[in-house]
Write a protein that holds these residues in place. Structure first.
Motif, PDB file in Angstrom:
ATOM      1  N   SER A  89       0.866  -1.200  -0.024  1.00 55.52           N
ATOM      2  CA  SER A  89       0.053   0.082  -0.086  1.00 55.52           C
ATOM      3  C   SER A  89       0.693   1.105   0.027  1.00 55.52           C
ATOM      4  CB  SER A  89      -0.892  -0.049   1.044  1.00 55.52           C
ATOM      5  OG  SER A  89      -0.265   0.013   2.452  1.00 55.52           O
ATOM      6  N   TRP A  90       1.966   1.384   0.618  1.00 55.14           N
ATOM      7  CA  TRP A  90       2.738   2.612   0.816  1.00 55.14           C
ATOM      8  C   TRP A  90       3.401   2.556  -0.791  1.00 55.14           C
ATOM      9  CZ3 TRP A  90       8.026   2.611  -0.066  1.00 55.14           C
ATOM     10  CH2 TRP A  90       8.793   1.467  -0.220  1.00 55.14           C
ATOM     11  N   GLN A  91       3.778   1.524  -1.285  1.00 57.27           N
ATOM     12  CA  GLN A  91       4.366   1.826  -2.502  1.00 57.27           C
ATOM     13  C   GLN A  91       3.365   2.430  -3.626  1.00 57.27           C
ATOM     14  OE1 GLN A  91       5.549  -2.314  -2.690  1.00 57.27           O
ATOM     15  NE2 GLN A  91       7.507  -1.635  -2.509  1.00 57.27           N
ATOM     16  N   VAL A  92       2.097   1.934  -3.372  1.00 61.11           N
ATOM     17  CA  VAL A  92       1.058   2.267  -4.317  1.00 61.11           C
ATOM     18  C   VAL A  92       0.716   3.937  -4.093  1.00 61.11           C
ATOM     19  CG1 VAL A  92      -1.496   2.030  -4.970  1.00 61.11           C
ATOM     20  CG2 VAL A  92       0.193   0.128  -4.735  1.00 61.11           C
ATOM     21  N   HIS A  93       0.465   4.260  -2.793  1.00 63.36           N
ATOM     22  CA  HIS A  93       0.267   5.602  -2.593  1.00 63.36           C
ATOM     23  C   HIS A  93       1.559   6.399  -3.319  1.00 63.36           C
ATOM     24  CE1 HIS A  93      -2.483   4.594   0.863  1.00 63.36           C
ATOM     25  NE2 HIS A  93      -2.999   5.643   0.357  1.00 63.36           N
ATOM     26  N   LYS A  94       2.622   5.935  -3.210  1.00 66.44           N
ATOM     27  CA  LYS A  94       3.901   6.709  -3.693  1.00 66.44           C
ATOM     28  C   LYS A  94       3.834   6.987  -5.122  1.00 66.44           C
ATOM     29  CE  LYS A  94       8.773   6.768  -3.270  1.00 66.44           C
ATOM     30  NZ  LYS A  94       9.968   6.201  -2.753  1.00 66.44           N
ATOM     31  N   THR A  95       3.228   5.994  -5.858  1.00 64.32           N
ATOM     32  CA  THR A  95       3.186   5.935  -7.168  1.00 64.32           C
ATOM     33  C   THR A  95       1.908   6.102  -8.028  1.00 64.32           C
ATOM     34  OG1 THR A  95       3.230   3.635  -7.176  1.00 64.32           O
ATOM     35  CG2 THR A  95       5.542   4.634  -7.091  1.00 64.32           C
ATOM     36  N   LEU A  96       0.798   6.488  -7.223  1.00 65.92           N
ATOM     37  CA  LEU A  96      -0.396   6.387  -7.749  1.00 65.92           C
ATOM     38  C   LEU A  96      -0.431   7.221  -9.265  1.00 65.92           C
ATOM     39  CD1 LEU A  96      -3.153   5.497  -6.710  1.00 65.92           C
ATOM     40  CD2 LEU A  96      -3.706   7.456  -5.859  1.00 65.92           C
ATOM     41  N   GLY A  97      -1.150   6.574 -10.248  1.00 67.18           N
ATOM     42  CA  GLY A  97      -1.308   7.181 -11.475  1.00 67.18           C
ATOM     43  C   GLY A  97      -0.210   6.828 -12.400  1.00 67.18           C
ATOM     44  N   THR A  98       0.653   5.757 -12.071  1.00 69.44           N
ATOM     45  CA  THR A  98       1.718   5.097 -12.790  1.00 69.44           C
ATOM     46  C   THR A  98       1.663   3.797 -13.249  1.00 69.44           C
ATOM     47  OG1 THR A  98       2.982   4.628 -11.116  1.00 69.44           O
ATOM     48  CG2 THR A  98       3.240   6.678 -11.830  1.00 69.44           C
ATOM     49  N   LYS A  99       2.551   3.263 -14.102  1.00 70.98           N
ATOM     50  CA  LYS A  99       2.430   1.965 -14.518  1.00 70.98           C
ATOM     51  C   LYS A  99       2.840   1.054 -13.271  1.00 70.98           C
ATOM     52  CE  LYS A  99       4.830  -1.614 -17.347  1.00 70.98           C
ATOM     53  NZ  LYS A  99       5.770  -1.667 -18.356  1.00 70.98           N
ATOM     54  N   ALA A 100       3.708   1.509 -12.513  1.00 70.31           N
ATOM     55  CA  ALA A 100       4.193   0.653 -11.235  1.00 70.31           C
ATOM     56  C   ALA A 100       2.964   0.709 -10.357  1.00 70.31           C
ATOM     57  CB  ALA A 100       5.375   1.595 -10.785  1.00 70.31           C
ATOM     58  N   ALA A 101       2.242   1.633 -10.072  1.00 72.24           N
ATOM     59  CA  ALA A 101       0.936   1.400  -9.092  1.00 72.24           C
ATOM     60  C   ALA A 101       0.084   0.414  -9.521  1.00 72.24           C
ATOM     61  CB  ALA A 101       0.246   2.943  -8.879  1.00 72.24           C
ATOM     62  N   VAL A 102      -0.132   0.418 -10.984  1.00 68.89           N
ATOM     63  CA  VAL A 102      -1.231  -0.798 -11.521  1.00 68.89           C
ATOM     64  C   VAL A 102      -0.403  -1.813 -11.282  1.00 68.89           C
ATOM     65  CG1 VAL A 102      -2.212  -1.316 -13.432  1.00 68.89           C
ATOM     66  CG2 VAL A 102      -2.166   1.085 -13.029  1.00 68.89           C
ATOM     67  N   GLN A 103       0.856  -1.984 -11.669  1.00 72.75           N
ATOM     68  CA  GLN A 103       1.326  -3.297 -11.535  1.00 72.75           C
ATOM     69  C   GLN A 103       1.223  -3.928 -10.058  1.00 72.75           C
ATOM     70  OE1 GLN A 103       3.288  -4.879 -14.162  1.00 72.75           O
ATOM     71  NE2 GLN A 103       3.514  -6.639 -12.788  1.00 72.75           N
ATOM     72  N   LYS A 104       1.632  -3.158  -9.160  1.00 69.40           N
ATOM     73  CA  LYS A 104       1.554  -3.645  -7.566  1.00 69.40           C
ATOM     74  C   LYS A 104       0.030  -3.853  -7.203  1.00 69.40           C
ATOM     75  CE  LYS A 104       5.798  -2.830  -5.937  1.00 69.40           C
ATOM     76  NZ  LYS A 104       6.331  -3.830  -5.629  1.00 69.40           N
ATOM     77  N   TYR A 154      -6.059   2.910  -9.983  1.00 69.90           N
ATOM     78  CA  TYR A 154      -4.672   3.219 -10.006  1.00 69.90           C
ATOM     79  C   TYR A 154      -3.959   3.973 -11.234  1.00 69.90           C
ATOM     80  CZ  TYR A 154      -4.768   0.250  -6.143  1.00 69.90           C
ATOM     81  OH  TYR A 154      -5.195  -0.512  -4.921  1.00 69.90           O
ATOM     82  N   LYS A 155      -4.655   3.783 -12.219  1.00 69.84           N
ATOM     83  CA  LYS A 155      -3.932   4.344 -13.584  1.00 69.84           C
ATOM     84  C   LYS A 155      -4.208   5.889 -13.724  1.00 69.84           C
ATOM     85  CE  LYS A 155      -7.738   3.929 -16.665  1.00 69.84           C
ATOM     86  NZ  LYS A 155      -7.853   5.560 -16.827  1.00 69.84           N
ATOM     87  N   ASN A 156      -3.261   6.497 -14.626  1.00 71.57           N
ATOM     88  CA  ASN A 156      -3.647   7.902 -14.820  1.00 71.57           C
ATOM     89  C   ASN A 156      -4.886   8.170 -15.589  1.00 71.57           C
ATOM     90  OD1 ASN A 156      -2.941   8.048 -17.437  1.00 71.57           O
ATOM     91  ND2 ASN A 156      -0.859   8.034 -16.637  1.00 71.57           N
ATOM     92  N   LEU A 157      -5.435   9.204 -15.572  1.00 73.92           N
ATOM     93  CA  LEU A 157      -6.848   9.590 -16.324  1.00 73.92           C
ATOM     94  C   LEU A 157      -6.479   9.211 -17.707  1.00 73.92           C
ATOM     95  CD1 LEU A 157      -8.212  12.391 -14.150  1.00 73.92           C
ATOM     96  CD2 LEU A 157      -9.076   9.941 -14.152  1.00 73.92           C
TER      97      LEU A 157
END
Length: 195
Positions: A89-104, A154-157
Motif C-alpha cells: 500500500s505505501w508503494q502504491v500511494h507513492k506511485t499512484l497514477g503510474t504503471k508501477a502503481a497498477v502493477q503493484k 490506480y492508472k492515470n486518467l
C-alpha cells in the motif's frame, strides 16, 4: 548489522534535531530516554507493523487498511490478498497514477501480471493491456471485477485499458509426446488462454 544503522543509544541521539542538540538539558533528557529505549529493544520491536503483516489476523488487517488509508480496500478480499495489498500500500500511494502503481495493485490479486504499454505492442497512444498468468490462483467474476476496479483506481486518467488476458496451465490426456493443449477462449474483451 552495521553499527551506524542499528538500534543503539548513539544512533537515537544522532536523530536529535539541531535546535535541541544545543540545549544541555534536552541532550541529558534524550540520553536518558535513549538509554531506556535501548534496554527495551525486544518490546520496541513488537511495535513494528509492516514486518508483522504476514502474521496478523484478518480483523486487524481490516483496521490497519482503514488507518493506512488504503482507499481501494475491500473487506471481501481473501486473507492472502489482504496481506499483499497492505504490504504494497505505501508503494502504491507513492506511485499512484503510474504503471508501477497498477502493477503493484494487480499483483496483490494475481502475482504473475505483466503490463504492456501501447508502444510495446503497436497500440494507440496511452493505451495498455494486461496479461495475467493465473498459476494456481482461482479465477471468478469477482476477481475479474476487482482487477478492473483496481486498474481504474490506480492508472492515470489519460490511459485506457485495451484488454485483459488470463492464462493458465492444465493437463490433458496424452497426445503423442505432449501432455498439454493450448487454446484461447475470448469473450467480452477478456482472453482466457490455457497452456
Amino acid at each position: 548489522m552495521n553499527k551506524s544503522h542499528g538500534f543503539t543509544k548513539e544512533n537515537l541521539l544522532r536523530s536529535l534535531p539541531p535546535g535541541l542538540a544545543n540545549d544541555p538539558r534536552m541532550v541529558a533528557l534524550a540520553e536518558a530516554i535513549a538509554g531506556l529505549l535501548v534496554q527495551q529493544k525486544e518490546e520496541t520491536g513488537r511495535l513494528s507493523i509492516y514486518p508483522q503483516i504476514g502474521k496478523l489476523d484478518e480483523a486487524l488487517l481490516d483496521i490497519l487498511a482503514h488507518d493506512f488509508k488504503v482507499d481501494w480496500w475491500d473487506s471481501d478480499y481473501t486473507l492472502t490478498e489482504k496481506r499483499r495489498t497492505l504490504q504494497t500500500s505505501w508503494q502504491v500511494h507513492k506511485t499512484l497514477g503510474t504503471k508501477a502503481a497498477v502493477q503493484k495493485a494487480i499483483t496483490a490479486i494475481f502475482p504473475n501480471t505483466t503490463i504492456e504499454e501501447w508502444f510495446e505492442y503497436g497500440g494507440q497512444p496511452y493505451h495498455f493491456r494486461l496479461s495475467i498468468e493465473l498459476g494456481g490462483e482461482h479465477l471468478d467474476r469477482e476477481k475479474q471485477a476487482r482487477v478492473l476496479e483496481r486498474v481504474s483506481y490506480y492508472k492515470n486518467l489519460r490511459s485506457h485499458l485495451d484488454s485483459v488476458s488470463y492464462a493458465t496451465k492444465f493437463d490433458t490426456v496424452p497426445f503423442g509426446n505432449h501432455r498439454t493443449a493450448a487454446f484461447w477462449l475470448k469473450t467480452a474483451g477478456f482472453d482466457l488462454r490455457f497452456l
